[in-house]
Write a protein that holds these residues in place. Structure first.
Motif, PDB file in Angstrom:
ATOM      1  N   TYR A  56       0.799  -1.232   0.000  1.00 41.95           N
ATOM      2  CA  TYR A  56       0.000   0.000   0.000  1.00 41.95           C
ATOM      3  C   TYR A  56       0.832   1.284   0.000  1.00 41.95           C
ATOM      4  O   TYR A  56       0.582   2.168  -0.823  1.00 41.95           O
ATOM      5  CB  TYR A  56      -0.978  -0.003   1.177  1.00 41.95           C
ATOM      6  CG  TYR A  56      -1.820   1.231   1.247  1.00 41.95           C
ATOM      7  CD1 TYR A  56      -2.848   1.435   0.330  1.00 41.95           C
ATOM      8  CD2 TYR A  56      -1.598   2.206   2.203  1.00 41.95           C
ATOM      9  CE1 TYR A  56      -3.630   2.579   0.375  1.00 41.95           C
ATOM     10  CE2 TYR A  56      -2.365   3.353   2.255  1.00 41.95           C
ATOM     11  CZ  TYR A  56      -3.379   3.523   1.342  1.00 41.95           C
ATOM     12  OH  TYR A  56      -4.143   4.658   1.386  1.00 41.95           O
ATOM     13  N   PRO A  57       1.843   1.442   0.870  1.00 44.76           N
ATOM     14  CA  PRO A  57       2.630   2.681   0.831  1.00 44.76           C
ATOM     15  C   PRO A  57       3.328   2.906  -0.514  1.00 44.76           C
ATOM     16  O   PRO A  57       3.423   4.037  -0.998  1.00 44.76           O
ATOM     17  CB  PRO A  57       3.659   2.502   1.947  1.00 44.76           C
ATOM     18  CG  PRO A  57       3.107   1.464   2.841  1.00 44.76           C
ATOM     19  CD  PRO A  57       2.272   0.584   1.968  1.00 44.76           C
ATOM     20  N   LEU A  59       2.276   1.743  -3.452  1.00 45.28           N
ATOM     21  CA  LEU A  59       1.252   2.078  -4.439  1.00 45.28           C
ATOM     22  C   LEU A  59       0.871   3.549  -4.346  1.00 45.28           C
ATOM     23  O   LEU A  59       0.696   4.220  -5.354  1.00 45.28           O
ATOM     24  CB  LEU A  59       0.010   1.201  -4.239  1.00 45.28           C
ATOM     25  CG  LEU A  59       0.162  -0.254  -4.661  1.00 45.28           C
ATOM     26  CD1 LEU A  59      -1.039  -1.064  -4.206  1.00 45.28           C
ATOM     27  CD2 LEU A  59       0.341  -0.359  -6.157  1.00 45.28           C
ATOM     28  N   ARG A  60       0.763   4.067  -3.134  1.00 45.83           N
ATOM     29  CA  ARG A  60       0.425   5.489  -2.968  1.00 45.83           C
ATOM     30  C   ARG A  60       1.539   6.389  -3.456  1.00 45.83           C
ATOM     31  O   ARG A  60       1.300   7.421  -4.060  1.00 45.83           O
ATOM     32  CB  ARG A  60       0.123   5.794  -1.500  1.00 45.83           C
ATOM     33  CG  ARG A  60      -1.154   5.165  -1.058  1.00 45.83           C
ATOM     34  CD  ARG A  60      -1.960   5.894  -0.052  1.00 45.83           C
ATOM     35  NE  ARG A  60      -1.678   7.280   0.177  1.00 45.83           N
ATOM     36  CZ  ARG A  60      -2.586   8.224   0.069  1.00 45.83           C
ATOM     37  NH1 ARG A  60      -3.792   7.933  -0.316  1.00 45.83           N
ATOM     38  NH2 ARG A  60      -2.296   9.472   0.360  1.00 45.83           N
ATOM     39  N   LYS A  61       2.790   5.997  -3.181  1.00 46.44           N
ATOM     40  CA  LYS A  61       3.928   6.850  -3.521  1.00 46.44           C
ATOM     41  C   LYS A  61       4.312   6.780  -4.993  1.00 46.44           C
ATOM     42  O   LYS A  61       4.560   7.807  -5.626  1.00 46.44           O
ATOM     43  CB  LYS A  61       5.130   6.478  -2.652  1.00 46.44           C
ATOM     44  CG  LYS A  61       6.321   7.395  -2.818  1.00 46.44           C
ATOM     45  CD  LYS A  61       7.392   7.084  -1.797  1.00 46.44           C
ATOM     46  CE  LYS A  61       8.564   8.045  -1.930  1.00 46.44           C
ATOM     47  NZ  LYS A  61       9.600   7.783  -0.936  1.00 46.44           N
ATOM     48  N   GLY A  63       2.704   4.478  -7.462  1.00 47.91           N
ATOM     49  CA  GLY A  63       1.682   3.992  -8.391  1.00 47.91           C
ATOM     50  C   GLY A  63       1.877   2.547  -8.787  1.00 47.91           C
ATOM     51  O   GLY A  63       1.081   1.988  -9.527  1.00 47.91           O
TER      52      GLY A  63
END
Length: 80
Positions: A56-57, A59-61, A63
């Motif tokens: 998750y981190p 993917l947020r940072k 993509g």
């Protein structure tokens, strides 16, 4: 990828909810169901919470998820 198999009812189109244990702790995120009849009866599968916490981190940072890299070196072994 590793999945957790459960018998929790997952309706088509409503995946993405939490899979919790009897203590209410997050175990995974419900992802898909294998069913013969197309209903909510079948085998449910969830992505483990440890995998989600890792991805998750990133993917947020970024993509996307950065996979680990392994380096190999070959050396000639000489007899003693």
């Amino acid at each position: 990828m590793v999945f957790i198999q459960s018998d929790a009812s997952i309706n088509p189109g409503s995946s993405g909810g939490p899979l919790v244990n009897v203590d209410g702790e997050l175990v995974g995120i419900n992802t898909f169901i294998l069913t013969q009849g197309g209903g909510s009866e079948g085998l449910g599968f969830a992505i483990p919470s440890a995998t989600v916490a890792f991805a998750y981190p990133q993917l947020r940072k970024y993509g996307h998820v950065h996979r680990g890299e392994t380096e190999f070196q070959f050396k000639r072994l000489l007899p003693l």
